[in-house]
Design an enzyme around this catalytic site. Structure first.
Site, PDB file in Angstrom:
ATOM      1  N   SER A 147       0.555  -1.069  -0.097  1.00  0.00           N
ATOM      2  CA  SER A 147      -0.166   0.026   0.194  1.00  0.00           C
ATOM      3  C   SER A 147       0.965   1.023   0.053  1.00  0.00           C
ATOM      4  CB  SER A 147      -1.161  -0.125   1.038  1.00  0.00           C
ATOM      5  OG  SER A 147      -1.680   1.360   1.464  1.00  0.00           O
ATOM      6  N   TYR A 178      -1.493  -1.028  10.502  1.00  0.00           N
ATOM      7  CA  TYR A 178      -1.124  -1.164   8.847  1.00  0.00           C
ATOM      8  C   TYR A 178      -0.500  -0.669   8.200  1.00  0.00           C
ATOM      9  CZ  TYR A 178      -3.496  -1.451   3.852  1.00  0.00           C
ATOM     10  OH  TYR A 178      -3.555  -1.547   2.904  1.00  0.00           O
TER      11      TYR A 178
HETATM   12  N1  LIG Z   1      -8.916  -1.567  -0.873  1.00  0.00           N
HETATM   13  C1  LIG Z   1      -7.853  -0.315  -0.907  1.00  0.00           C
HETATM   14  O1  LIG Z   1      -7.700   0.732  -1.031  1.00  0.00           O
HETATM   15  C2  LIG Z   1      -6.349  -0.853  -1.140  1.00  0.00           C
HETATM   16  C3  LIG Z   1      -5.328   0.134  -1.047  1.00  0.00           C
HETATM   17  C4  LIG Z   1      -4.222   0.076  -0.690  1.00  0.00           C
HETATM   18  C5  LIG Z   1      -3.980  -1.450  -0.324  1.00  0.00           C
HETATM   19  N2  LIG Z   1      -4.827  -2.143  -0.330  1.00  0.00           N
HETATM   20  C6  LIG Z   1      -4.414  -3.288  -0.473  1.00  0.00           C
HETATM   21  O2  LIG Z   1      -5.156  -4.950  -0.649  1.00  0.00           O
HETATM   22  C7  LIG Z   1      -4.837  -6.244  -0.875  1.00  0.00           C
HETATM   23  C8  LIG Z   1      -6.900  -6.004  -0.953  1.00  0.00           C
HETATM   24  O3  LIG Z   1      -7.526  -5.756  -0.077  1.00  0.00           O
HETATM   25  P1  LIG Z   1      -8.955  -5.354  -0.852  1.00  0.00           P
HETATM   26  O4  LIG Z   1      -9.181  -3.802  -0.549  1.00  0.00           O
HETATM   27  O5  LIG Z   1      -8.947  -6.374  -1.949  1.00  0.00           O
HETATM   28  O6  LIG Z   1      -9.797  -5.767   0.521  1.00  0.00           O
HETATM   29  P2  LIG Z   1     -11.120  -6.829   0.391  1.00  0.00           P
HETATM   30  O7  LIG Z   1     -12.113  -6.607   0.022  1.00  0.00           O
HETATM   31  O8  LIG Z   1     -11.262  -7.468   2.456  1.00  0.00           O
HETATM   32  O9  LIG Z   1     -10.598  -8.240   1.020  1.00  0.00           O
HETATM   33  C9  LIG Z   1      -9.777  -8.925   1.089  1.00  0.00           C
HETATM   34  C10 LIG Z   1      -9.699 -10.473   0.849  1.00  0.00           C
HETATM   35  O10 LIG Z   1      -9.212 -11.078   1.638  1.00  0.00           O
HETATM   36  C11 LIG Z   1      -9.598 -11.730   2.579  1.00  0.00           C
HETATM   37  N3  LIG Z   1      -9.177 -12.238   3.956  1.00  0.00           N
HETATM   38  C12 LIG Z   1      -9.105 -11.087   4.703  1.00  0.00           C
HETATM   39  N4  LIG Z   1      -8.662 -11.687   5.548  1.00  0.00           N
HETATM   40  C13 LIG Z   1      -8.321 -12.910   5.480  1.00  0.00           C
HETATM   41  C14 LIG Z   1      -7.873 -14.163   5.841  1.00  0.00           C
HETATM   42  N5  LIG Z   1      -7.559 -13.631   8.043  1.00  0.00           N
HETATM   43  N6  LIG Z   1      -7.679 -15.222   6.468  1.00  0.00           N
HETATM   44  C15 LIG Z   1      -7.685 -15.533   4.596  1.00  0.00           C
HETATM   45  N7  LIG Z   1      -8.526 -14.693   3.523  1.00  0.00           N
HETATM   46  C16 LIG Z   1      -8.416 -13.370   4.082  1.00  0.00           C
HETATM   47  C17 LIG Z   1     -10.760 -11.864   2.466  1.00  0.00           C
HETATM   48  O11 LIG Z   1     -12.269 -12.519   2.186  1.00  0.00           O
HETATM   49  P3  LIG Z   1     -12.794 -13.312   4.168  1.00  0.00           P
HETATM   50  O12 LIG Z   1     -13.227 -11.751   5.185  1.00  0.00           O
HETATM   51  O13 LIG Z   1     -13.990 -13.726   3.920  1.00  0.00           O
HETATM   52  O14 LIG Z   1     -11.829 -13.683   4.836  1.00  0.00           O
HETATM   53  C18 LIG Z   1     -11.376 -11.571   1.480  1.00  0.00           C
HETATM   54  O15 LIG Z   1     -11.587 -12.036   0.117  1.00  0.00           O
HETATM   55  C19 LIG Z   1      -4.880  -5.900   1.242  1.00  0.00           C
HETATM   56  O16 LIG Z   1      -3.021  -6.513   1.035  1.00  0.00           O
HETATM   57  C20 LIG Z   1      -4.643  -4.347   1.540  1.00  0.00           C
HETATM   58  O17 LIG Z   1      -4.247  -3.849   2.229  1.00  0.00           O
HETATM   59  C21 LIG Z   1      -5.976  -2.366  -0.428  1.00  0.00           C
END
Ligand SMILES: NC(=O)c1ccc[n+]([C@@H]2O[C@H](COP(=O)([O-])OP(=O)(O)OC[C@H]3O[C@@H](n4cnc5c(N)ncnc54)[C@H](OP(=O)(O)O)[C@@H]3O)[C@@H](O)[C@H]2O)c1
Length: 209
Positions: free
Chosen positions: A150, A163
């Protein structure tokens, strides 16, 4: 020309593990890799949602399988990699360490449990999965690891000191593994997104300075 493009960009025959593929960024990554011909395995904690996604991908003609796995738990990470190894004959071309979580608080408010949840989900699990995947990536002969980090791991954003630390650690780990595992023909890179509208942000009011 289109044949040339297809050959150039095809992932046919490649195998990939994408963590957290049921929502957000991981979901899009699974679809993209599978649409390019890769055989993909993904995981999440919610079995119903995982099965729904797998059915949707199947109906689109994409080859995606999945495991229910809580990446916070070491034994479940080991089981996940055993499944991947047996499904892909001990060879993995692509590991995407995507799953992550975010708890917004002031540093003085974070609990011991918050610290453990965020660091284990975001950093420890990605570190351990990379260790577990190393023999599979090496056997593939052209392994790739991508960490989803991130911008918060590079600059200071409010309410996210844990984070940010987990993502900063990931950025440094990328450099170490890229150097350490180049001899095994494993490329290691990080993608650091800025804000992307996904379920991760649904419950959070994001403020930036
Ligand atoms: N969205 C943003 O703005 C943003 C910006 C920068 C970086 N990121 C990074 O991008 C990545 C994905 O983010 P996202 O926004 O797509 O998140 P999201 O929409 O919350 O999706 C997260 C995914 O990870 C799974 N997950 C979470 N905790 C888990 C665990 N303990 N074991 C197994 N699976 C798990 C969730 O499924 P379940 O909850 O069903 O387990 C879901 O499939 C993350 O690493 C985040 O830090 C996101």
């Amino acid at each position: 020309m289109s044949d040339f493009r297809e050959q150039r960009w095809s992932l046919k025959g490649m195998t990939a593990l994408v963590t957290g593929g049921t929502k957000g960024i991981g979901y899009a990554v699974v679809e993209e890799l599978a649409a390019f011909g890769a055989i993909v395995h993904t995981c999440s904690r919610n079995e119903t949602e995982l099965n729904q996604r797998i059915q949707e991908w199947k109906s689109k003609g994409l080859q995606v399988s999945g495991s229910v796995c809580d990446l916070k738990i070491r034994a479940q990470r080991e089981k996940l990699m055993e499944t991947v190894s047996s499904q892909f004959d001990g060879k993995l071309n692509i590991l995407i360490n995507n799953a992550g979580t975010f708890i917004p608080k002031e540093t003085t408010e974070f609990t011991e449990e918050d610290f453990s949840t965020v660091m284990t989900t975001n950093f420890e699990s990605a570190y351990h999965l990379s260790q577990l995947a190393h023999p599979l990536l090496k056997s593939a002969g052209n392994g790739n690891i991508i960490f989803i980090s991130s911008v918060a791991g590079v600059i200071a954003i409010p309410m996210c000191s844990i984070y940010a630390s987990s993502k900063g650690a990931m950025n440094q780990l990328t450099k170490n593994l890229a150097c350490e595992w180049a001899k095994d023909k494993i490329r290691v890179n990080t993608v650091a997104p800025w804000v992307i509208r996904t379920p991760l942000l649904d419950t959070v009011e994001v403020q930036f300075y």
